[in-house]
Design an enzyme around this catalytic site. Sequence first.
Site, short mmCIF file in Angstrom:
data_model
loop_
_atom_site.label_atom_id
_atom_site.label_comp_id
_atom_site.label_asym_id
_atom_site.label_seq_id
_atom_site.Cartn_x
_atom_site.Cartn_y
_atom_site.Cartn_z
N GLY A 51 22.46 69.88 -6.42
CA GLY A 51 23.70 70.64 -6.41
C GLY A 51 24.81 69.71 -5.94
N GLY A 87 35.74 80.38 -6.71
CA GLY A 87 37.11 80.45 -6.24
C GLY A 87 37.79 79.14 -5.93
N GLY A 88 37.10 78.20 -5.28
CA GLY A 88 37.79 76.95 -4.98
C GLY A 88 37.26 76.22 -3.76
CD1 TRP A 102 10.59 65.27 -12.19
CD2 TRP A 102 8.76 64.96 -10.94
NE1 TRP A 102 9.81 64.34 -12.83
CE2 TRP A 102 8.68 64.13 -12.08
CE3 TRP A 102 7.72 64.93 -10.00
CZ2 TRP A 102 7.59 63.27 -12.30
CZ3 TRP A 102 6.65 64.09 -10.21
CH2 TRP A 102 6.57 63.26 -11.37
CD GLU A 153 37.60 85.11 0.46
OE1 GLU A 153 36.52 85.58 0.87
OE2 GLU A 153 38.21 84.22 1.05
NE ARG A 168 34.13 84.89 1.43
CZ ARG A 168 33.64 83.93 0.66
NH1 ARG A 168 32.42 83.45 0.88
NH2 ARG A 168 34.36 83.44 -0.32
CG ASN A 199 35.96 76.11 5.12
OD1 ASN A 199 36.80 75.39 4.56
ND2 ASN A 199 36.09 76.54 6.36
C1 LIG Z 1 28.49 83.34 -6.87
C2 LIG Z 1 28.87 82.34 -5.81
C3 LIG Z 1 30.18 81.89 -5.71
C4 LIG Z 1 30.54 80.96 -4.74
N1 LIG Z 1 31.85 80.52 -4.68
C5 LIG Z 1 32.19 79.60 -3.76
C6 LIG Z 1 33.51 79.09 -3.70
O1 LIG Z 1 34.38 79.47 -4.48
N2 LIG Z 1 33.82 78.17 -2.77
C7 LIG Z 1 32.88 77.70 -1.89
O2 LIG Z 1 33.21 76.86 -1.09
N3 LIG Z 1 31.61 78.15 -1.93
C8 LIG Z 1 31.24 79.09 -2.84
N4 LIG Z 1 29.95 79.54 -2.87
C9 LIG Z 1 28.94 78.92 -2.01
C10 LIG Z 1 28.52 77.58 -2.59
O3 LIG Z 1 28.53 77.65 -3.99
C11 LIG Z 1 27.13 77.13 -2.17
O4 LIG Z 1 26.97 77.29 -0.81
C12 LIG Z 1 26.93 75.66 -2.49
O5 LIG Z 1 27.21 75.42 -3.85
C13 LIG Z 1 25.55 75.16 -2.16
O6 LIG Z 1 25.41 73.85 -2.68
P1 LIG Z 1 24.14 72.96 -2.36
O7 LIG Z 1 24.40 71.64 -2.98
O8 LIG Z 1 23.87 73.00 -0.92
O9 LIG Z 1 22.94 73.70 -3.06
P2 LIG Z 1 22.67 74.17 -4.57
O10 LIG Z 1 23.82 73.98 -5.45
O11 LIG Z 1 22.06 75.52 -4.45
O12 LIG Z 1 21.58 73.16 -5.06
C14 LIG Z 1 20.25 73.18 -4.60
C15 LIG Z 1 19.48 72.13 -5.35
O13 LIG Z 1 18.21 71.97 -4.77
C16 LIG Z 1 17.24 71.97 -5.78
N5 LIG Z 1 15.98 72.45 -5.20
C17 LIG Z 1 15.78 73.55 -4.44
N6 LIG Z 1 14.48 73.65 -4.10
C18 LIG Z 1 13.86 72.58 -4.64
C19 LIG Z 1 12.51 72.11 -4.65
N7 LIG Z 1 11.52 72.79 -4.03
N8 LIG Z 1 12.22 70.98 -5.32
C20 LIG Z 1 13.20 70.30 -5.98
N9 LIG Z 1 14.48 70.69 -5.99
C21 LIG Z 1 14.81 71.82 -5.33
C22 LIG Z 1 17.80 72.85 -6.84
O14 LIG Z 1 17.20 72.58 -8.09
C23 LIG Z 1 19.26 72.45 -6.81
O15 LIG Z 1 19.44 71.28 -7.56
C24 LIG Z 1 29.59 80.49 -3.84
C25 LIG Z 1 28.27 80.95 -3.92
C26 LIG Z 1 27.93 81.89 -4.87
C27 LIG Z 1 26.54 82.41 -4.88
#
Ligand SMILES: Cc1cc2nc3c(=O)[nH]c(=O)nc-3n(C[C@H](O)[C@H](O)[C@H](O)COP(=O)(O)OP(=O)(O)OC[C@H]3O[C@@H](n4cnc5c(N)ncnc54)[C@H](O)[C@@H]3O)c2cc1C
Lengths: 271, 564
Positions: B12, B47-48, B153, B244, B275, B381
């Site tokens: 992500g 949202g951003g 994977w 939001e 929130r 955030n």
């Molecule tokens: C609908 C929605 C809207 C949102 N809008 C906003 C916003 O506007 N602004 C904001 O700041 N935040 C927003 N958020 C929150 C934000 O999107 C997330 O908190 C953030 O994107 C998380 O990113 P990350 O990189 O930590 O994890 P993720 O993007 O969830 O990525 C996790 C990664 O880990 C991998 N993974 C997981 N388990 C395993 C495993 N066992 N083996 C291998 N790979 C694995 C997955 O494949 C993925 O690639 C929103 C959340 C949602 C649900």
Amino acid sequence: MDGVIVVEPMGNMPVIKDLIVDMDAVHWQKIRSVTPWLINREPVPEREYLVAREAMVDVTQSMACIQCGACVSDCLAMEVDPEFVGPAALAKAYRFVGDPRDDEPFERLRHLAENPDGMYSCTHCFKCVDACPKGVNPMGQIMRLRRIAGDDYKIEDRNNGYRHEQAFVKNIRANGLLHEADLLPDSYGGKFHPRAIPELLASLPVVIRGLLRRKITPAKALLHPHKAPKPLQAIFDQIESEPKRYELNLYVSGDDKDNETAGAVTEGAKR
Amino acid sequence: MPEHDVLIIGAGLAGQRAALAAAQNGVSVAIMSKVHPVRSHSVAAAGGINAAIDVSDDWRSHAYDTVKGSDFLGDQDAIEVMCREAPGEVMHLEHIGVTFHRNERGELDLRAFGGASINRTAYVADITGQAILHVLYEQLLKHSSVVARYEEWFTTSLIIDDDGACVGVVARDIRSGRIETFAAKSVILASGGAGQCFKPTTNALICTADGMAQAYRAGAPLMDMEMIQYHPTTLAENGFLITEGARGEGAHLLNKDGERFMSKSAPNKMELASRDVVSRAEQTEINEGRGVGADGKGIYLDITVVPRKRTLEALREIVNIGKDFAGVDITREPIIIQPGQHYIMGGVKTDIDGQTPITGLYAAGEVACVSVHGGNRLGANSLLDTLIFGRRSGEHAAQRALSTPVPRISDTALRRDAKMIEEIIARPRSGRRVSEIKEELGTTMNSHCAVFRDGPGLQSAYETVRRLKEEAAHAYIDDSGTVFNQDVLGAIELGYMLDTAETIVAAAIERTESRGAQFRTDFPERNDAEWLKHINTTRGANGEPEISYSPVTITQWQPEERKY
Ligand SMILES: Cc1cc2nc3c(=O)[nH]c(=O)nc-3n(C[C@H](O)[C@H](O)[C@H](O)COP(=O)(O)OP(=O)(O)OC[C@H]3O[C@@H](n4cnc5c(N)ncnc54)[C@H](O)[C@@H]3O)c2cc1C
């Protein structure tokens, strides 16, 4: 049909198992072929690049692509020519060509023009437009690539489509009605262009058949009995006096029903 | 056995940013994801992203808003780092190609968001997460000679050596079913959140708390786990998020009498209070009989007050969601929403460089808890958190790898995980189905661990989770194949979710006060004297969570009463 929904794996890609296809072998390989990253215009500013609001909204339409591959799956041109770069990768290419921060739009377009399976292999069948769940309109992005290549960079269209289009415009502007005898030579740069001669010779049998069946007469073919009426000229004058090309954009215009909103059309990429 | 200096689990925003940062430091990098990187849940962020880039803004104002939003549970040193580095990070994103929306002068446009004292949210229509995620992936493709990608994977566990250091992972190639040991000098967990522990949730099916549980099983503490964010506007039909950004653009919340009830609890910020405050206000309206919809469990979100052209341009996705999933044209009539599970503030405890207490193990993004969000995260955030701490852990992990020898690894973990998978596939069909247990977990958590909580409800949730853990040990699956066997992965994920849910409930029982997202009807006041501290849960010898505390770091902002 009878409430039955047929579910099958996506097309144009090898099936791995059940409904799972190998997207990497086709879709992603094509995406990788269009240099899918920004090549920065120098100097890179300290803060953001200052770019027109419309330009960013405009490329956001191709950024809306979720890389689902539905357009690739349905692409008829790719079914015939598996090497065709295809709708998703070309929409991705537009995302850079249309981005004023990119330094190499010309190189990108030239590459897509010279590639025999590049942007001129699209056949305008609209399948990708229908298939796209996100309104990216890949075919529309391909047409814009072609227009920018032809109008702004004078890049040669291998399939002659660009000149063909120009020949139509010239023809209607002058005659009001389609004057077919001029269309063919004009599409190849005019009657006396070296490129036109072999094409004209090749189409001689068609011309002769036409003459024999009296579909055309030498008089009609050589003289121009019909002239475009004044109001038509006025339409041309008006369109051609517009300083910029106008392009529809989903993010600004909404869908068809929303066209009553102000500013339903936006300027196309500024180049 | 593949060997890398830095191995990142998760692709992500946090993972991809970490990979790019590590690669810049001249080490060999690999990134692994159980789904194709652009399917990571970050793609859903709408949202951003916040940054004090307006000339009249200041990072300290952003930091203060964040501290206040956290209900003073956030660690202020970490918050300062995040907010100070935010403008540079957003400019970096702009430079690599993110198509941020502009104002008439061609500069980044900024929209209003909850809990912020000024417009400071940069955005790309309502596909901000997707736009950033795809641009980072473009960069990964550009740098593919220095970043290896293991797409599809599945990491099954972390490998801890005899000295207690993390030296790699075990993973299964989903496409072939092959299982392998990966050696790494530094491992960064970036595996996202835990939303699937709840039903409904705005989170994707892949948000199954894998990283949290893997770290927990390896001995790392999980912090602030009781802090679960319920987003004020999720679609009543199916829990989908309505960003939001809608309220940022000016939309109103109305009860059945057509009243803008936020005037009662947040007279200044109204719909744009933080929130936790808005969700509680909505739930109060619903509980007191002023809800809307067939069952009275909804609230109206009225977007018709936003100019139509602006809605079509800047909130396009939710126009489509309204149309497709609720049959409502949001530009012409209100849509029914309710609070719904959205985000977990807690996670694997880290410092400001992403280091966990386990040597060689880092965490960043939603899986981690730095803690910048404390009791309640401000909208926009989280993307910032993933990028800032993704980058910082990538850099630190790379530096560490430069002075660390290649670890030597036995195949003990590999053999254990291979056996575990065989055992799952061989289970007789006498127990319950994996999907049934998951369903019961989700509804239990949503009944007892939601906007309002109390002791007896939490206690019953804890007992349910314990029982489900026992049942899960015998739960059966249908697919016994090797190629794309999602079924067996589902069984493994269920185990992760149950471990994580257990720590969430345990921490919620422990905190006998109300702060941020934790509102205890039996302890309705915030109690700084006793509870201005983090709760950490570690896995005890008997397998149950053990509680300990750590102090909240306060730099310049003393706790005060929170008013919006
Ligand atoms: C609908 C929605 C809207 C949102 N809008 C906003 C916003 O506007 N602004 C904001 O700041 N935040 C927003 N958020 C929150 C934000 O999107 C997330 O908190 C953030 O994107 C998380 O990113 P990350 O990189 O930590 O994890 P993720 O993007 O969830 O990525 C996790 C990664 O880990 C991998 N993974 C997981 N388990 C395993 C495993 N066992 N083996 C291998 N790979 C694995 C997955 O494949 C993925 O690639 C929103 C959340 C949602 C649900």
